[in-house]
Structure formats: structure tokens, C-alpha cells
Design a protein around this motif. Structure first.
Motif, short mmCIF file in Angstrom:
data_model
loop_
_atom_site.label_atom_id
_atom_site.label_comp_id
_atom_site.label_asym_id
_atom_site.label_seq_id
_atom_site.Cartn_x
_atom_site.Cartn_y
_atom_site.Cartn_z
N SER A 478 0.83 -1.21 0.00
CA SER A 478 0.00 0.00 0.00
C SER A 478 0.86 1.26 0.00
CB SER A 478 -0.94 0.01 1.21
OG SER A 478 -1.87 -1.05 1.13
N GLN A 479 1.94 1.24 0.78
CA GLN A 479 2.85 2.39 0.83
C GLN A 479 3.57 2.58 -0.50
OE1 GLN A 479 3.12 4.67 3.10
NE2 GLN A 479 4.75 5.77 2.04
N GLU A 486 1.94 9.44 -5.84
CA GLU A 486 2.50 10.77 -5.57
C GLU A 486 3.44 11.22 -6.68
OE1 GLU A 486 4.33 10.43 -1.76
OE2 GLU A 486 2.47 10.79 -0.64
N ALA A 487 4.11 10.24 -7.30
CA ALA A 487 5.04 10.56 -8.39
C ALA A 487 4.34 10.68 -9.73
CB ALA A 487 6.12 9.48 -8.47
N GLY A 488 2.98 10.62 -9.72
CA GLY A 488 2.23 10.77 -10.95
C GLY A 488 2.22 9.54 -11.83
N ILE A 489 2.46 8.37 -11.25
CA ILE A 489 2.53 7.12 -12.00
C ILE A 489 1.26 6.30 -11.74
CG2 ILE A 489 3.82 4.98 -12.37
CD1 ILE A 489 6.31 6.46 -11.37
N GLU A 490 0.57 5.93 -12.81
CA GLU A 490 -0.61 5.07 -12.67
C GLU A 490 -0.17 3.63 -12.40
OE1 GLU A 490 -3.93 5.36 -15.49
OE2 GLU A 490 -2.81 6.98 -16.44
N VAL A 491 -0.99 2.92 -11.63
CA VAL A 491 -0.72 1.50 -11.33
C VAL A 491 -1.88 0.66 -11.84
CG1 VAL A 491 -0.21 -0.21 -9.55
CG2 VAL A 491 0.59 2.15 -9.27
N MET A 511 -5.96 0.43 -4.27
CA MET A 511 -5.70 0.80 -5.66
C MET A 511 -6.76 1.76 -6.14
SD MET A 511 -4.32 -2.37 -8.00
CE MET A 511 -4.24 -1.29 -9.42
N GLN A 512 -6.37 2.71 -6.94
CA GLN A 512 -7.32 3.68 -7.48
C GLN A 512 -8.19 3.04 -8.57
OE1 GLN A 512 -4.93 6.98 -8.85
NE2 GLN A 512 -4.41 7.66 -6.78
N LEU A 531 -9.71 -0.63 -27.55
CA LEU A 531 -8.84 -1.00 -26.43
C LEU A 531 -8.05 0.20 -25.93
CD1 LEU A 531 -7.81 -3.23 -24.60
CD2 LEU A 531 -6.08 -3.78 -26.31
N ARG A 532 -7.61 1.06 -26.83
CA ARG A 532 -6.87 2.25 -26.41
C ARG A 532 -7.72 3.13 -25.51
NH1 ARG A 532 -3.83 5.16 -31.34
NH2 ARG A 532 -3.51 6.63 -29.61
N GLU A 533 -9.00 3.22 -25.78
CA GLU A 533 -9.90 4.01 -24.94
C GLU A 533 -10.14 3.34 -23.60
OE1 GLU A 533 -11.00 7.11 -25.44
OE2 GLU A 533 -9.68 7.08 -27.19
N ARG A 534 -10.31 2.01 -23.62
CA ARG A 534 -10.61 1.30 -22.37
C ARG A 534 -9.42 1.29 -21.40
NH1 ARG A 534 -14.96 -2.19 -22.13
NH2 ARG A 534 -14.31 -2.42 -19.94
N VAL A 535 -8.21 1.19 -21.92
CA VAL A 535 -7.05 1.13 -21.02
C VAL A 535 -6.81 2.46 -20.33
CG1 VAL A 535 -5.92 -0.73 -22.30
CG2 VAL A 535 -5.38 1.66 -22.86
N ARG A 536 -7.38 3.52 -20.86
CA ARG A 536 -7.23 4.83 -20.20
C ARG A 536 -7.96 4.86 -18.86
NH1 ARG A 536 -5.40 8.63 -24.11
NH2 ARG A 536 -5.86 8.00 -26.27
N VAL A 537 -9.05 4.11 -18.74
CA VAL A 537 -9.90 4.19 -17.55
C VAL A 537 -9.95 2.90 -16.74
CG1 VAL A 537 -11.37 5.97 -18.57
CG2 VAL A 537 -11.94 3.56 -18.92
N THR A 538 -9.23 1.87 -17.19
CA THR A 538 -9.27 0.58 -16.51
C THR A 538 -7.94 0.31 -15.82
OG1 THR A 538 -10.77 -0.25 -18.21
CG2 THR A 538 -9.73 -1.89 -16.77
N ASN A 539 -8.02 -0.08 -14.54
CA ASN A 539 -6.81 -0.40 -13.78
C ASN A 539 -6.72 -1.87 -13.37
OD1 ASN A 539 -5.92 2.22 -13.93
ND2 ASN A 539 -6.62 2.80 -11.88
N ILE A 540 -7.82 -2.63 -13.52
CA ILE A 540 -7.82 -4.04 -13.13
C ILE A 540 -8.08 -4.89 -14.38
CG2 ILE A 540 -8.77 -5.79 -11.59
CD1 ILE A 540 -7.52 -3.49 -10.09
#
Length: 837
Positions: A478-479, A486-491, A511-512, A531-540
Motif C-alpha cells: 500500500s505504501q 505521488e510521483a504521478g505514475i498510474e498503477v 488501488m485507485q 482497447l486504447r480508450e478502455r485502457v485509459r480508464v481501466t486499472n484491473i
């Protein structure tokens, strides 16, 4: 071929099979990288210029100068060869991470051999904790399960038996319980692992943007250098009527124009960055990866083994009789019949993490440990569809226990329960599964142990309750995610596991945007634009397989993201290689994952990635300082060679190739290395990642450096011209100009440590190399002036302290002015912060 389960292959049959099918190796063709590096060195413009300069000196019988040129040639070549040596050492370090061995039955004897020696039709013996060394078909199994997450991405062990399709074993998977004998049916490139490994070769690795920018910048100046070389050669020939003298002067100018120090500084920074990462337990396969780290905008992480601990633990028990749920993530273990019978149905000396967890829980809460008083008298191994396992124990006073655990439906089918009761149990099981748990049923039987049936499916069970297991997240995950955010990196989580499990874990680690899930089949069915559109808003991403993972990575890259990806399984290989930064696990990672990656976490701890990103940002910042410094100091070298010629000064040959090669290959790189030790700029890890499209070589970035170089030129040539007007001879003027340039070089190193903060404030930053470089530079300068042998090579004169002090003051004025725009920049930043605040 006579190959029974007791004898295995004979020695003659092994030789025959190896000749027919080959060995259990990937047969990767080795490349002579040293020859490739040498070819690249020979094709470099500076190499050609140094060779030409050496030949001219020898033709002119100026042997000392010719030898110095050859030494410079050796210096340039040695840098490239050193970098290649560092890369080979990194690969050799990886090979030490694993040394695969395998047990085989040959000539009726079980023996341990190197896995590469396995042949088709060999009988392999695999047991708890061992890795499957080749693809094979099971011929004998005992309570046998295999963790195939390395292939499928699923954390749950797969039950293996004699009947198809559950009788197949795959190379690289790990046995989690029991033992088996299997006949090898595929080796080397023909295995599933080998096929994925081969597919990686089809993925082309591109150079980083900064590599391309540096290459293009150097190439453009090569063109300028060629034109300048021809012009200067012609002018000098016209004035001196000497072809060789004109050629030497032209080579001097061409050498001064080529910014060869920039590739040297880049390679050195990357190599040192790789060394720093190695000390932080990160092996870097390609030093240039260090540059990309600081620009990472997305990191795709595998769930099993990266986010989680890859260890199934007892999380909850549902006691059917008491109608009570015990949540062990919030409370201590308690003694109950479900836990007790779960323990009896497990192996006495378990290897499987779930059974270890059961035994540990029982040991912690049992009032009296009954295990020493009972002995197993019969075992029904894990089997059936769905599977279950049953153990029968007898105590010394003839009390018996029959305990079963396994898939819920398997036990419900043999339990005396109404449909309503079964339905309620299924709902409870589904509720636990929705939390990401793996659910098993537990029961007991009161059958007469003297008349046990042939199969456990013939027993009747009393249903006791449910066991819920989970693969817990790593304690620091989590940390780590917080630092990435904080570093502006999406996970983004990419896993082969079920969506319910992935979402449950994502929520636990905060996770966000963890509520949106994209499945592997959905990924492959989408068009590229969808797919390019979906990966912008999907994290899982759940139920993912190699092709789907690769498509997600490519879609992110197409969106302009700089993608890092972690993985440990064979199924992660293609995506790891396609990502800008592929990160493999050193302890639990497969060989395919390691060969595909550009970084390897030696202890599998993702915390090193946050350290690596910070290091990447620091190196990029400092590399920018070094390159802009090199450009600034490069301009006066070029102009000192050309301006006296163009303006027809009395002394037109102030610098020869000896001076230029000394400044460009010794003083320049040495001072630029000072910047590598500079600390990271304040709040760098709180800012958004830089865009990969940004370049050092735009006018906006270069303008200050160009002005710095022009002012330093004015200081050097102005001082030289002043002394020339006073009547100094050529050697003294050359010494004055050279001295002023060296002093300017040192002041420039100090002021360029930051483009924002003053030279006084940066002096507080610790940098052990800085005083060392300053002292060495001054020693070399004074040796060139006062040591006769060196002074003669450089064709200098001895200067008095008044002249040296004059050079020092001129260089100080020519550099220190840059503090004024730095002060203005700080003021603007303060006003902007106050306005925003």
C-alpha cells in the motif's frame, strides 16, 4: 520402445533419443558481441578523425603527437568495450540465480541430472517443492497438485491425475503437494515455455528517445564538421601552401565540432546508474533502461507474487453447526471442529501453503494437541471431479477419525443435507469467494474403519463447515502504491486470476479505480481503438493470458504512455519484452521472464522500483546538467580554433589536435561526471513524470548553454587578444587562452550544478567528486605550464602569477553572470507559488 515405469530409458536409448530430438535446451544462437562493438567503434566519426590525425603526425615525423593520438584512440575504444563488459557481467549474474536439476529414472535407477540432459520419453520424478523440468504426461501420481501460475497466472494449485486433460505437466511449473512420475513428451523449444520464449524474438526492442536524440544531434554535427573540415583545409592550404598542415588544421576543427563527450557522458551515467541499482538489489540488463525509468507513467503489476505474497493462508472459517463466521483477518484463531477436521484431512508433514496454514492455526489454538496420539491408517488421495481428499486416523485406544476436505460440491454430494441447506451453504461460499477467497468444504464420516469402501466417493459425510483461504498482500504494498501515485505514475493490475479475487485484493491495498475490470477475452475481442480508450480508464485486468497482456501493453504505448511491467511467470514474457521497462522477479521468476526483462528485482520486493524511479529521475536531471555543460564548454573550443583563422590573427594555430583531444576526452568527461553525484532536485518525486518527447536539444533548452559558451569564448579570446597586443608570442598567447578556458571550465561546473539554485546554495550539497576534480584539473593545468616535458608537448610558455590571476578573473566574469537569470527564475517561482497558494 520398451520404457516401463520401473526401468526407464537405457543409456543406449538416451543417446538415440538425443540424436533424434536434441536436448532440453532453448538452442539460442550466441552472438559475438565484442565484434559488434568493435565494428561500431570503427565506424564512429571521431575514431576515423583520430586515425587520420595520427597518420598525419607520423608522416610529418611528429612522433610524440602521433603516439598521443593513438592513446586517445585507445581511450575512446576502451569506453565502449568497458560498457559491453558491464552488460555481460549482468547477464552472468542472472545465470547464477538458478541452476536447474531434475530426477529421472534410467536403467532402473533414479538419478539426478542437469535438466538440459533430459530427452524425449525420459521418466521424470517430481515431488513437493520441485520444478517440472520438461513437458510430460503423468503415468503415476500420489496426491499430486501443481502451481501453474507461472503459465496460467492463477494462484490456486491445479489437481493432476492420470486421466486427460489433467495429466499434463508443463516445464517451469512447481509441484505443491504429493509426487508423480511422468513421461517426457516435449523438450527445449517444443515445450509450452519454449514456444513462448521463441515468440519473444519476434518483438523488436526500440532505442530510447534520448538515445535517438543524441544520435541525431551527433549525426547533424558530423555533417557540419565535414563541411567545416573541407573549408578550413582549403583556406589553410591557400595560406600555407602545405596540404598536410591544412589537413591537420581541418581535422582539429572537425574534432572540436564533434560532441563526442555527449555519448561518453550518456554511457557513463547509464553504467553508474546500473551500478547504483545493483547495490539496491536491482540487476539492470541494459544500462540505457536507467534513462527510461524516470519517465515511467504507468506500471503494470502482476498480482500473484508481486502484489501478494504467493502464499495461501487461512482467512476465515464458517462453522455450519454454530452458524457462525470466524474472520481471522480481524481475530485470533479459535478452536472449533471445522479447523480440527481440516487439520486431520491435511498431510501430516505438509508442503502446500494452505495445509501449512491449517496446521499452524490448529497448533496456536488447540487446547490439547491430539496429533501425537493418532496415526494415519488409510489415505484417499486428492481426486475426483470436483476433487476432495480423505484421511483416516486411529488412536492408540482405537478411537478413529475420518476427515475430508475439498471442493464444496464434492462434499455436498456425499452429505445428508436438504436442498435448502445446500443452497444456503453455496450462498455462504459465494460470499466468501466474492472477497477473493478460495473456499473449501470440510466434513467427517462415521463409517466403520474395518469396512472402508474402495473410493472416498462412496463414503457418507457430515458437513462441518467452510474454509476460506487468501493470498495476502505484501505488507509494504500500500505504501509503495502511494509513492507511485505521488510521483504521478498510474498503477494497473494484470492477473490471470478471477475478477472477484483481483478486485478484493485491489480494494485491500487501496488501488485507485478498482471497481472497473476488463477480462482477457474482452481485451482480445476489441479493436485497437476500442482497447486504447478502455485502457485509459481501466486499472484491473483479470483472467489475462499472454496475448491479452501484450495487447494491453501495446495499447498503453500507443496512447503515449511510458510503460513499466512486472512479472515472474512464463506467461508474462512477451509483455515484459514489449514494455519500455520490463521488470522480472529474481527469486520466483521464470527464466523466460528474466530473459525478457530489462530489470530484475533480486529479492522480489517492489519497493526497489520506487527507488529505481527516483534514481532514474535524478540521473535524467543530472545528465541534462552534464550535457548542457558539455555544449557550453564545447562552443569556446570550436570558436578558439576558427575565429583567429577567420579574423586573420597573427597567431592562427592556437589549438592543435593535441589540445582539442585533451579538452574533449579528458577534461570534459571528467568534469561532467561530477554532475552524476548531484542529489535529486527538491520535490522531484512529487512531480508528474517528464514527457519522453522532451529533448535536451531544442532551442528552448540550449539557448542558455549557447549564450554561456559564447561569453566564455569572449573571455578566452578577449584575454588572448589583449596579451597578443601586449607583444606576447604565440606560445604565451596559447597558454593564456588555454588557462582561461580551464578556469572557465571549473567555474562552469560549479554554476551548472543547478539551473535554479545559486552556486552558494549548491555548495552545501555533498559531492565527494567535486573537490577531487577541481584539484586534479588545477594540477594538470599547472603541470602543463610548469613541467618542461608536458609544456613542450602542448607548446606552452611559463606564466607569472599576475597573468594566471588575470586569466582567473576573466574566466570568473565570463561564467558568474548566469547567476542573474537563475535569481530571476527563483523570484518568478516564488511569485507563482504565492499566487497559487
Amino acid at each position: 520402445m520398451n520404457n516401463d515405469i520401473k526401468r526407464g530409458l537405457s543409456s543406449e536409448e538416451v543417446i538415440s533419443q538425443r540424436e533424434k530430438y536434441g536436448s532440453n535446451a532453448s538452442d539460442v544462437k550466441k552472438e559475438n558481441k565484442i565484434l559488434e562493438v568493435i565494428k561500431e567503434i570503427i565506424s564512429e566519426p571521431l575514431f576515423v578523425i583520430l586515425v587520420c590525425a595520427s597518420v598525419v603526425y607520423f608522416v610529418l615525423r611528429e612522433y610524440k603527437e602521433g603516439v598521443i593520438m593513438l592513446l586517445a584512440l585507445t581511450f575512446v575504444s576502451g569506453i565502449s568495450l568497458f560498457q559491453e563488459s558491464k552488460s555481460r557481467n549482468a547477464v552472468d549474474a542472472l545465470k547464477k540465480l538458478s541452476s536447474p536439476r531434475a530426477k529421472v529414472i534410467r536403467n532402473g535407477i533414479t538419478d539426478e541430472i542437469d535438466a538440459v540432459e533430459i530427452v524425449i520419453d525420459d521418466l521424470i520424478v517430481v515431488e513437493d517443492g520441485s520444478f517440472v523440468p520438461a513437458d510430460a504426461v503423468i503415468v503415476e501420481a500420489h496426491d499430486f497438485t501443481v502451481n501453474e501460475s507461472i503459465i496460467t497466472g492463477e494462484a490456486m494449485p491445479a489437481v493432476k491425475e492420470l486421466s486427460a486433460p489433467n495429466n499434463l505437466l508443463y516445464q517451469g511449473t512447481m509441484v505443491t503437494s504429493g509426487s508423480a512420475i511422468a513421461r517426457v513428451n516435449a523438450i527445449g523449444k517444443a515445450t509450452e515455455l519454449g514456444k513462448i520464449d521463441q515468440s519473444l524474438k519476434e518483438i523488436k526492442i526500440s532505442k530510447t528517445p534520448l538515445q535517438l536524440q543524441i544520435r541525431n544531434f551527433v549525426r547533424s554535427l558530423v555533417g557540419v564538421g565535414v563541411i567545416a573540415f573541407v573549408l578550413v583545409w582549403g583556406i589553410n592550404y591557400y595560406l600555407s601552401k602545405s596540404i598536410l598542415h591544412g589537413l591537420l588544421h581541418g581535422l582539429t576543427l572537425a574534432m572540436s565540432i564533434l560532441p563526442e563527450e555527449i555519448p561518453v557522458a550518456f554511457s557513463t551515467f547509464m553504467a553508474l546508474g546500473a551500478y547504483h541499482l545493483y547495490k539496491q538489489k536491482v540487476i539492470v540488463l541494459s544500462p540505457h533502461t536507467v534513462e527510461t525509468l524516470g519517465a515511467a507513467t504507468v506500471i503494470c503489476v502482476d498480482k500473484t507474487g508481486t502484489i501478494t505474497q504467493n502464499e495461501m493462508r487461512l482467512a476465515a472459517i464458517y462453522d455450519y453447526e454454530a452458524k457462525c463466521l470466524y474472520d481471522y483477518t480481524k481475530q485470533a484463531f479459535n478452536s472449533n471442529s471445522v479447523l480440527e477436521y481440516a487439520m486431520w484431512s491435511s498431510e501430516s508433514d505438509p508442503f502446500d501453503n494452505m495445509e501449512k496454514s491449517i496446521h499452524q492455526a490448529y497448533a496456536e489454538c488447540a487446547v490439547t494437541d491430539q496429533r501425537p496420539f493418532y496415526e494415519m491408517i488409510h489415505e484417499y488421495p486428492l481426486g475426483g471431479r470436483p476433487p476432495m481428499m480423505t484421511h483416516v486416523f486411529m488412536s492408540k485406544n482405537n478411537n478413529h477419525i475420518i476427515a475430508v476436505k475439498g471442493a464444496l460440491e464434492a462434499i455436498l454430494d456425499r452429505s445428508v443435507l436438504s436442498e435448502t441447506e445446500k443452497s444456503n451453504l453455496r450462498k455462504n461460499s459465494a460470499a466468501l469467494a466474492a472477497k477473493g477467497y478460495r473456499v473449501l468444504g470440510v466434513g467427517k464420516s462415521l463409517e466403520d474403519v474395518k469396512h472402508l469402501p474402495a473410493t472416498q466417493q462412496e463414503l457418507t459425510f457430515e458437513f462441518l463447515g467452510l474454509l476460506a483461504f487468501y493470498d495476502p498482500p505484501k505488507k509494504n504494498i500500500s505504501q509503495i502504491l502511494k509513492q507511485f501515485y505521488e510521483a504521478g505514475i498510474e498503477v494497473k493490475m494484470i492477473t490471470g486470476d478471477y475478477s472477484e479475487t483481483a478486485v478484493a485484493i485491489a480494494e485491500q491495498i487501496h488501488m485507485q479505480n478498482s471497481s472497473v475490470v476488463l477480462m482477457g477475452e474482452e481485451v482480445t475481442s476489441m479493436t485497437e481503438n476500442e482497447l486504447r480508450e478502455r485502457v485509459r480508464v481501466t486499472n484491473i485486468y483479470a483472467r489475462m493470458f499472454p496475448e491479452a497482456k501484450l495487447r494491453v501493453i501495446e495499447a498503453l504505448k500507443a496512447n503515449g504512455e511510458v510503460v513499466a511491467m512486472t512479472g515472474d511467470g512464463v506467461n508474462d514474457g512477451p509483455a515484459l519484452k514489449a514494455a519500455h521497462i520490463g521488470i522480472a522477479m529474481g527469486l520466483k521468476g521464470s527464466e523466460v521472464a528474466k530473459k525478457s526483462a530489462s530489470l530484475i528485482l533480486m529479492d522480489d520486493d517492489l519497493v526497489h522500483m520506487t527507488e529505481a524511479v527516483a534514481l532514474g529521475r535524478r540521473i535524467y536531471e543530472n545528465l541534462k546538467k552534464a550535457i548542457l555543460y558539455i555544449i557550453s564548454i564545447h562552443i569556446p573550443i570550436v570558436l578558439i580554433v576558427t575565429v583567429p583563422l577567420i579574423l586573420s590573427w597573427t597567431y592562427r594555430d592556437l589549438f592543435s589536435p593535441i589540445h582539442v583531444i585533451f579538452l574533449e576526452l579528458i577534461m570534459g568527461p571528467t568534469c561532467s561526471i561530477v554532475f552524476e553525484k548531484e542529489p535529486i532536485e527538491k520535490n522531484s518525486m512529487k512531480l508528474a513524470p517528464r514527457k519522453m518527447s522532451l529533448t535536451f536539444f531544442s532551442w528552448h533548452e540550449l539557448s542558455l548553454s549557447i549564450v554561456q559558451g559564447m561569453v566564455i569564448t569572449l573571455a578566452c579570446l578577449g584575454t588572448g587578444y589583449y596579451f597578443m597586443q601586449l607583444g606576447s608570442d604565440e606560445k604565451e598567447v596559447r597558454t593564456i587562452v588555454f588557462t582561461t578556458l580551464i578556469f572557465s571550465n571549473l567555474f562552469l561546473t560549479l554554476v551548472n550544478r543547478s539551473f535554479t539554485y545559486s552556486v552558494i546554495s549548491t555548495l552545501k550539497n555533498k559531492n565527494k567528486l567535486l573537490p577531487l576534480v577541481i584539484v586534479i584539473s588545477l594540477i594538470v593545468l599547472f603541470m602543463s605550464i610548469f613541467v618542461p616535458v608536458i609544456r613542450n608537448i602542448f607548446e606552452f610558455r611559463i606564466l607569472d602569477y599576475h597573468s594566471i590571476l588575470f586569466c582567473l578573473m576573466a574566466s570568473f566574469v565570463g561564467v558568474i553572470w548566469v547567476e542573474v537569470p537563475k535569481y530571476s527564475k527563483r523570484r518568478k517561482n516564488k511569485i507563482s507559488q504565492a499566487t497559487n497558494g
